[in-house]
Design an enzyme around this catalytic site. Structure first.
Site, short mmCIF file in Angstrom:
data_model
loop_
_atom_site.label_atom_id
_atom_site.label_comp_id
_atom_site.label_asym_id
_atom_site.label_seq_id
_atom_site.Cartn_x
_atom_site.Cartn_y
_atom_site.Cartn_z
N TYR A 84 0.86 -1.18 0.00
CA TYR A 84 0.00 0.00 0.00
C TYR A 84 0.89 1.23 0.00
O TYR A 84 1.61 1.48 0.97
CB TYR A 84 -0.89 -0.02 1.25
CG TYR A 84 -1.86 1.12 1.34
CD1 TYR A 84 -3.11 1.06 0.71
CD2 TYR A 84 -1.56 2.26 2.06
CE1 TYR A 84 -4.02 2.11 0.80
CE2 TYR A 84 -2.45 3.32 2.15
CZ TYR A 84 -3.68 3.24 1.52
OH TYR A 84 -4.58 4.28 1.61
N GLN A 86 1.26 5.06 -0.07
CA GLN A 86 0.57 6.34 0.14
C GLN A 86 1.58 7.43 0.50
O GLN A 86 1.75 8.39 -0.24
CB GLN A 86 -0.47 6.18 1.25
CG GLN A 86 -1.21 7.47 1.61
CD GLN A 86 -2.32 7.22 2.61
OE1 GLN A 86 -3.27 6.48 2.34
NE2 GLN A 86 -2.21 7.83 3.78
N ARG A 230 -5.28 0.50 12.88
CA ARG A 230 -5.01 1.04 14.21
C ARG A 230 -5.51 0.11 15.31
O ARG A 230 -4.91 0.01 16.38
CB ARG A 230 -5.61 2.43 14.36
CG ARG A 230 -4.82 3.44 13.57
CD ARG A 230 -5.30 4.87 13.74
NE ARG A 230 -4.78 5.67 12.64
CZ ARG A 230 -5.43 6.65 12.03
NH1 ARG A 230 -6.65 6.98 12.43
NH2 ARG A 230 -4.87 7.31 11.04
N GLN A 276 10.41 -2.21 41.60
CA GLN A 276 8.96 -2.41 41.44
C GLN A 276 8.33 -1.20 40.77
O GLN A 276 7.47 -1.33 39.89
CB GLN A 276 8.31 -2.64 42.82
CG GLN A 276 8.79 -3.90 43.51
CD GLN A 276 8.41 -3.93 44.99
OE1 GLN A 276 7.72 -3.04 45.50
NE2 GLN A 276 8.87 -4.95 45.70
N ARG A 278 9.65 0.81 38.74
CA ARG A 278 10.00 0.89 37.33
C ARG A 278 9.21 -0.11 36.50
O ARG A 278 8.79 0.20 35.39
CB ARG A 278 11.47 0.52 37.14
CG ARG A 278 12.45 1.62 37.40
CD ARG A 278 13.83 1.02 37.40
NE ARG A 278 14.80 1.98 36.91
CZ ARG A 278 16.10 1.73 36.75
NH1 ARG A 278 16.56 0.51 36.99
NH2 ARG A 278 16.91 2.64 36.33
N GLN A 339 11.89 1.54 29.83
CA GLN A 339 11.97 1.44 31.29
C GLN A 339 12.30 0.01 31.70
O GLN A 339 13.13 -0.22 32.58
CB GLN A 339 10.64 1.87 31.93
CG GLN A 339 10.50 3.36 32.13
CD GLN A 339 11.46 3.91 33.17
OE1 GLN A 339 12.16 3.17 33.87
NE2 GLN A 339 11.53 5.22 33.26
N GLU A 369 1.18 5.03 10.48
CA GLU A 369 -0.28 5.09 10.61
C GLU A 369 -0.75 6.34 11.32
O GLU A 369 -1.68 6.32 12.13
CB GLU A 369 -0.81 3.85 11.35
CG GLU A 369 -0.71 2.58 10.55
CD GLU A 369 -1.27 2.73 9.17
OE1 GLU A 369 -2.38 3.27 9.04
OE2 GLU A 369 -0.59 2.32 8.21
#
Lengths: 605, 605
Positions: A84, A86, A230, A276, A278, A339, A369
């Site tokens: 596709y 575009q 999406r 924890q 994080r 993280q 997108e």
């Protein structure tokens, strides 16, 4: 592997994979389909990614019956491989400025495709560079001297037999990228290439043989494919974040470092509150996003069903929701993966961890997108219309935006986090969101007094984007809490901590929005913080079980650190020994350069 | 290039580069030295990176005079290539738990080096895998049956002539990583390898022939090398962020997208407020970090000078400051680079942008030389001692921590952002920092009532880390404002906007810290936000000139998007055409797999 080797290996795998698609439940693309692909292909995409995610859905959505018969048959049987095309080199999200033209010539009943400039080169489509022989190309349709805007055309790019580019077509790979280097994203330039009139996909707009243009009935009917993609993205992104959280949680249970109590030996790093803090919020996000992915999939199914009856009622709402979710989910996913990676210390930097690949793959979602910030500003248009409606007393708000028209409490009803009900929590988040929506709205109105509408919009766009973020986050929390409320009692017990952590983390990341004008007191905010520490401690004993509930196979996770058996260190050593550099003890870099340098210096000592 | 090719090419370049080091001013390592290396080597490091940054400085800092004569001569003349092997597979930041042992045998006057487990494998040292033939190895020193803790030893790893690993030594490359794949980070295992007694670097600690251990005079004298490396890192990181801000700012001036005023054509994306909001704060950070890098370099020089006279007064302060800065600067740099990359849309994802390499290189800094969170908790120890001193009335606070003992205003003195003085701005930031320091302190004291000191510390560690972040950010803002105040008038005018943007961005990213307890009103906070929008608008016309002031050569920047001449699109097309995949029109992936698949399907249609 070099890129050539990866491309070759991926082609081998994708053909084998699609040879066997009849083994899986094809009706469940979101579920089995995506899982099957993840197991086979990993995170490298492949020559036919766009074929399945964009080419076929576009054919299904945009062709008339005769075109569908011809092209869908070819595409599904794999007689052609399509993509596709575009985006252009100089034009991304602003579709109206695409430069590729398709000019109708009624004498021959053909369109002439042309790329008038370098910036008109199609750029980025997956599989375009080397693999595809067909593409849906989006070009500005000119007929009878008038431009009718961008329309989709099906175009043959390469010869069926030789696979060489057809005359007037210049295309190739666009080079290495941050991730997904096993896919041949490509560029494409047209030099007056003639294609038949019926190459225009004619479900909605048409051009008659004499060049007469027939406009589509509803301008937004073409949104279907974007919304579909999406929706898949939200599922896909949540899966990547879940993989990262799985690796980090498992590794934190294996890794020992430092003593909390002297003499008692080094502790599992998962026992550190900072660790924890994080990792667990990333796990909570993954659950929240998965809950949203399920919801949006169902909504997509409903809308698709409605559209077949010409009912476009929910389309705008779905479009706004999917745009906003795409933006928030992809950003939080990318941040969350990093993280998790950093929480694994040095080993997170090694490819052995799997993180570099996961991040490289997932972070692309912030851009493709629909660039995230542009998406948020689209959501803001909806929010500003809603705010205008509320102020004018004429608002008709669907479920997701109803809070904008509500009057909430003047101050938070929170007493202690033990007695903080879902309803009160949601009311607090809605307060913050509503406040930001109207702050942006009022600033916009004020700016419009002395600026053009466009300049006014630009001058408050940071505030507008912030309003959109709140809007989506409120949705995510409400949806997560609703899903948890429906869970069986024993699960609900555990998942409530996770959902609360997700919500509290949002609140304490924007303390100002709640303290402002005395809506919450400092003491109430401290309660929310205590709530976080409480959630972390309560999740700790369930953490490994929670990530295990996602049931990642080692083959799918592809991480030495995240191995299910926890046997990390011997596996790391084994992995390292397989490094391509270890095939010989002495490298040419020594023999040719470093060795002679040292020898020369020694002789002079 | 494959990794083998990169390693080979980097070895060629580093030998040529070091052949010519006498051409540059060697006394200015922070300046000319780093620039020369950046120009020659790019962001891939090389076989001798650790030789210059860790091996030689360690020799300079840790050897006695006789050892210095022997080893520094060999190292500087490039008769040996050395690295620094400390981190182990199972042990990173917690040095006291390293497993490699060096056991003294007084019978032969030798140490026996041994790796008792797999987790004892040395892991990560740059250049260890293939390039180095010597290393400083950190091992637990045992003598007379007692462990004296980790000490540095100089060890030969490979034969001078054949470059083969010596007997009892197993080593190799640890495999591909997120970045810096042209360096051979390595692993190393010892099987009872004997080294002479004088392999122990004996400037501070000594072992006599009979095995008697002589302890060093000052336990922290060994910090020098770490502080040196962290000082270099801050400069290096700020340089990477500046490169990213340069690319994003230049590209935003070239790229056009969307219309602000209809019919007036597409605008440069740098004119969008959201774009400015993404990119300009990163530019401001780069300036702030550079200002800090200069300061810390000067402080390092002072301390080094003082140490030669046995004066350790400033050492602790420098250690705390460099640890904290390393953590904040590396994190904000990594985040900032990604923001700049995402602000360039799809093209930021291409390797042509330079961003993937810059990010992969810079983000390692969050982990190496002391994991960021561990660093912040070290800073917190200093802050808690300072808070304790203030509460007990016995505080002796050096300059950087003086605010902890001050009493600031009860409410912010801000009226409008036009009349917001540097002093008032700093007072507000100090208020937020002080408040967080004492919040953490009070929580710690309370936790200590019912928990062991270690568990209490762990239970408030998230708040402790937050206090450290504030502490460092206050330093960064004050230092930046001080530097700007010293600038010539015409520069000061422009740089003030940049410094203010940096400070306002910190405030509005933590609104809650200022609204709490009514220190600031919502109206005052709105003033700060207006200040940001004002700064963005004022920086806009100077933006390109500001990044041009860093004077990046295209060769150093290595970014198609960030080209000085702005000729981005033709250069992107040219870059793409050079992709290794474009060497032939039809790839083996088509011939072997995709082609036969399509042919087979066509035959069945």
């Amino acid at each position: 592997m070099s890129r050539e080797e990866r491309i070759l290996n991926n082609a081998r795998k994708v053909v084998a994979m699609t040879d066997n698609t009849d083994q899986i439940d094809g009706s469940d693309f979101f579920g089995e389909g995506m899982y099957y692909q993840a197991l086979t292909m990993g995170r490298d995409l492949h020559a036919m990614s766009l074929h399945y995610v964009m080419f076929i859905p576009t054919l299904q959505g945009q062709t008339d019956d005769e075109q569908l018969d011809e092209w869908l048959t070819k595409a599904i049987s794999r007689a052609v491989v399509g993509t596709y095309a575009q985006t252009e080199l100089g034009h991304g999200t602003n579709l109206s400025k695409l430069e590729t033209t398709a000019t109708y010539d009624s004498a021959t009943e053909e369109f002439v495709l042309n790329s008038p400039t370098i910036t008109a080169a199609k750029w980025w489509p997956g599989g375009l560079g080397k693999s595809s022989n067909y593409a849906v190309v989006v070009a500005q349709l000119y007929t009878k001297g008038e431009c009718k805007g961008p329309h989709p055309f099906i175009v043959q790019l390469r010869d069926d037999e030789t696979h060489m580019p057809l005359k007037g077509i210049r295309l190739g790979d666009i080079g290495p990228k941050l991730g997904i280097n096993g896919n041949d994203n490509g560029f494409l330039l047209f030099d007056k290439v003639r294609i038949p009139r019926r190459a225009l996909l004619m479900r909605y707009a048409k051009v008659k043989p004499d060049g007469t243009y027939v406009a589509p009935a509803h301008s937004k009917l073409g949104y279907g494919t974007m919304v579909f993609v999406r929706s898949i993205m939200i599922k896909d992104q949540s899966t990547q974040l879940a993989a990262a959280a799985t690796i980090a949680t498992r590794y934190a249970s294996v890794r020992r470092q430092g003593e909390i109590s002297p003499g008692k030996g080094e502790v599992q790093i998962i026992d550190y509150q900072t660790q924890q803090f994080r990792v667990f919020p990333q796990m909570a996000r993954a659950f929240a996003f998965m809950a949203a992915a399920t919801e949006i999939r169902d909504l997509y199914m409903t809308v698709t069903e409605q559209l077949t009856h010409g009912n476009t009622e929910l389309l705008a709402e779905l479009h706004v929701l999917s745009s906003g979710l795409k933006s928030i989910v992809s950003w939080d996913t990318a941040q969350g993966i990093e993280q998790c990676r950093l929480a694994c210390g040095g080993h997170g930097y090694s490819q052995a961890s799997g993180f570099p690949e996961i991040y490289g793959y997932a972070v692309g979602g912030c851009t493709y997108e629909g660039e995230n910030l542009v998406m948020l500003l689209q959501v803001a248009r909806f929010l500003m219309r809603a705010a205008e409606g509320v102020r004018k007393g004429s608002a008709k708000l669907a479920d997701i935006g109803a809070y904008i028209g509500k009057t909430g409490p003047k101050t938070s009803r929170l007493t202690t986090h033990y007695h903080y009900t879902d309803a009160d929590l949601v009311a607090d988040l809605e307060h913050a969101a509503r406040k930001q929506v109207f702050r942006a709205y009022d600033r916009l109105k004020k700016a419009q007094e002395h600026l053009s509408p466009e300049d006014a919009w630009n001058s408050v766009s940071v505030e507008l984007a912030k309003a959109s973020r709140w809007h989506v986050r409120v949705y995510l929390v409400k949806n997560f809490l609703n899903k948890v409320a429906l869970a069986p009692q024993d699960l609900k017990f555990v998942l409530t901590d996770v959902a609360r952590l997700y919500a509290y983390d949002i609140i304490t990341s924007s303390i100002g929005a709640f303290l402002e004008d005395g809506y919450m007191s400092s003491n109430q905010m401290n309660e929310v913080k205590e709530g976080i520490y409480e959630c972390l401690a309560k999740i700790r004993p369930n953490a490994v079980a929670l990530v295990d509930s996602w049931d990642y196979d080692d083959k799918e996770l592809k991480s030495v650190l995240g191995r299910r058996d926890g046997n990390v260190y011997p596996a790391l050593l084994e992995w390292a020994q397989n490094s391509q550099l270890n095939r010989s003890d002495v490298l040419p870099s020594h023999t040719k350069y470093l060795g002679p340098m040292m020898k020369d210096a020694r002789s002079k000592l």
